[in-house]
Structure formats: C-alpha cells, structure tokens
Design a protein around this motif. Structure first.
Motif, PDB file in Angstrom:
ATOM      1  N   GLY A   1       4.125   8.215  -3.890  1.00  9.79           N
ATOM      2  CA  GLY A   1       2.683   7.971  -4.010  1.00  9.79           C
ATOM      3  C   GLY A   1       2.419   6.825  -4.977  1.00  9.79           C
TER       4      GLY A   1
ATOM      5  N   MET B   1      -4.090   7.957  -1.482  1.00 14.75           N
ATOM      6  CA  MET B   1      -4.471   7.322  -0.222  1.00 14.75           C
ATOM      7  C   MET B   1      -5.763   6.513  -0.394  1.00 14.75           C
ATOM      8  SD  MET B   1      -3.098   6.918   2.655  1.00 14.75           S
ATOM      9  CE  MET B   1      -1.932   8.190   2.995  1.00 14.75           C
TER      10      MET B   1
ATOM     11  N   PRO C   1      -2.113  13.308  -3.454  1.00 18.63           N
ATOM     12  CA  PRO C   1      -2.051  12.565  -2.185  1.00 18.63           C
ATOM     13  C   PRO C   1      -3.382  11.956  -1.740  1.00 18.63           C
ATOM     14  CG  PRO C   1      -0.929  14.671  -1.977  1.00 18.63           C
ATOM     15  CD  PRO C   1      -1.562  14.658  -3.313  1.00 18.63           C
TER      16      PRO C   1
ATOM     17  N   TRP D   1       0.349   2.423   2.219  1.00 16.79           N
ATOM     18  CA  TRP D   1       0.507   3.574   3.108  1.00 16.79           C
ATOM     19  C   TRP D   1       1.964   4.042   3.143  1.00 16.79           C
ATOM     20  CZ3 TRP D   1       3.175   3.811   7.876  1.00 16.79           C
ATOM     21  CH2 TRP D   1       2.994   5.002   8.572  1.00 16.79           C
ATOM     22  N   ARG D   2       2.918   3.088   3.191  1.00 16.85           N
ATOM     23  CA  ARG D   2       4.341   3.456   3.199  1.00 16.85           C
ATOM     24  C   ARG D   2       4.751   4.143   1.891  1.00 16.85           C
ATOM     25  NH1 ARG D   2       8.037   3.269   7.332  1.00 16.85           N
ATOM     26  NH2 ARG D   2       9.539   2.786   5.730  1.00 16.85           N
TER      27      ARG D   2
ATOM     28  N   ASN E   1       2.790   5.818  -0.056  1.00 17.25           N
ATOM     29  CA  ASN E   1       2.143   7.128  -0.102  1.00 17.25           C
ATOM     30  C   ASN E   1       2.784   8.136   0.841  1.00 17.25           C
ATOM     31  OD1 ASN E   1       0.230   6.604  -2.084  1.00 17.25           O
ATOM     32  ND2 ASN E   1      -1.219   5.768  -0.608  1.00 17.25           N
ATOM     33  N   THR E   2       3.269   7.700   1.989  1.00 14.63           N
ATOM     34  CA  THR E   2       3.786   8.657   2.972  1.00 14.63           C
ATOM     35  C   THR E   2       5.291   8.893   2.864  1.00 14.63           C
ATOM     36  OG1 THR E   2       3.965   6.879   4.596  1.00 14.63           O
ATOM     37  CG2 THR E   2       1.961   8.211   4.636  1.00 14.63           C
ATOM     38  N   THR E   3       6.062   7.908   2.472  1.00 12.34           N
ATOM     39  CA  THR E   3       7.516   8.080   2.450  1.00 12.34           C
ATOM     40  C   THR E   3       8.109   8.117   1.049  1.00 12.34           C
ATOM     41  OG1 THR E   3       7.889   5.700   2.603  1.00 12.34           O
ATOM     42  CG2 THR E   3       7.741   6.922   4.670  1.00 12.34           C
TER      43      THR E   3
END
Length: 166
Positions: free
Chosen positions: A148, A90, A86, A140-141, A143-145
C-alpha cells in the motif's frame, strides 16, 4: 545650379536654409496618421462572439484545484494518524496524481501557451497525461500487489535508518 533648382521649385525652400537640428526636426520626424485597425468604428464588446461556458475550464478549473487540495488534507492526515488502510491508500493513489496533474497543467498553460507553441504544447500535454496515467497505474499496483502507498512511503522514509552501517 541652386538658382536653376529654385526656379524649377524642385528643391524645397527649407533646403536653401542652413540646416540645424532645430530646423531639420520636422523633416526627420514626419507626423503620420495611425492606422485604423477596425475601420471607422470600434466594435462593441457585447457583439463580439463569446465561447460557450465549459465546466472544465476557467473558474471551474480553479475551483476543482482547490477541491482536490482540500480532499488531500484529510487523506494525508488519516494516513499519518492511522497508518496504512486499503481504502485510504486507494484514494491517495487517485488524488495525489490528479493533484500533480493539475499543478503541472498550470505550468504548461503559463509557459507553453497553445497560441505561441502549438506543437510543443500538444506534445507536453500528451506527455503529462501519459505520466499521470502511469503514476495512477503504479499507485494501483503498489496498493494491490504490495503493502500500500502509506506503508510504501513509510519504508522509503525510514530506508536509511534501517540500513546497517559497516
């Protein structure tokens, strides 16, 4: 007629001679004095006002490009060796769009300079900022939802291998 013009001196003596290229050359190409751009004296370069140094432009820009390029090397190496993580994903989601932004910014500066293309330059610069922002938001989307960036690009790389052929 020629006698009257000669008496009045309205026709130069050159006109009475036989005109050849050699004799007509001084008449065709008159030497003119070049226009002086700055008056009588050339300005001293030390007295010309210089813009203040700015850390975001000039040589600092080149140094920032090299720094972003150097930062991306260990991030990509970490992604290849360890796979998806993660924190690494990021950081890749920040560094890769910034790296692309700096590269395309140089293209815009080289081919659409602000002095020659003022409106087009502003529009393209704004479009570049918007596209870079969208790329960072997309990273970002992912990586977060989703899985990755590293796993996402791994899926894209192996998409044809995983397809079943009929």
């Amino acid at each position: 007629m020629f006698a009257r013009a000669l008496a009045n001196r309205s026709v130069p003596a050159m006109a009475m001679q036989r005109m050849t290229l050699r004799t007509a050359r001084p008449l065709l190409f008159k030497a003119t004095q070049p226009k002086q751009l700055f008056g009588d004296e050339v300005p001293n370069p030390q007295t010309v006002p210089q813009p203040p140094a700015n850390r975001l432009k000039g040589s600092y820009h080149w140094m920032n490009e090299r720094a972003v390029s150097l930062i991306s090397v260990p991030l990509l190496a970490t992604a290849f060796v360890y796979g998806s993580h993660p924190i690494n994903d990021m950081l890749l989601g920040i560094v890769l769009p910034v790296h692309a932004y700096m590269g395309f910014q140089q293209v815009l500066l080289d081919y659409f300079e602000r002095r020659r293309w003022p409106m087009i330059s502003r529009v393209l610069k704004g479009a570049l900022v918007a596209i870079t922002g969208l790329a960072m938001f997309g990273a970002w989307r992912i990586n977060t939802t989703d899985v990755g960036l590293t796993a996402y690009f791994g899926r894209l790389w192996n998409a044809n291998k995983n397809k079943k052929t009929e």
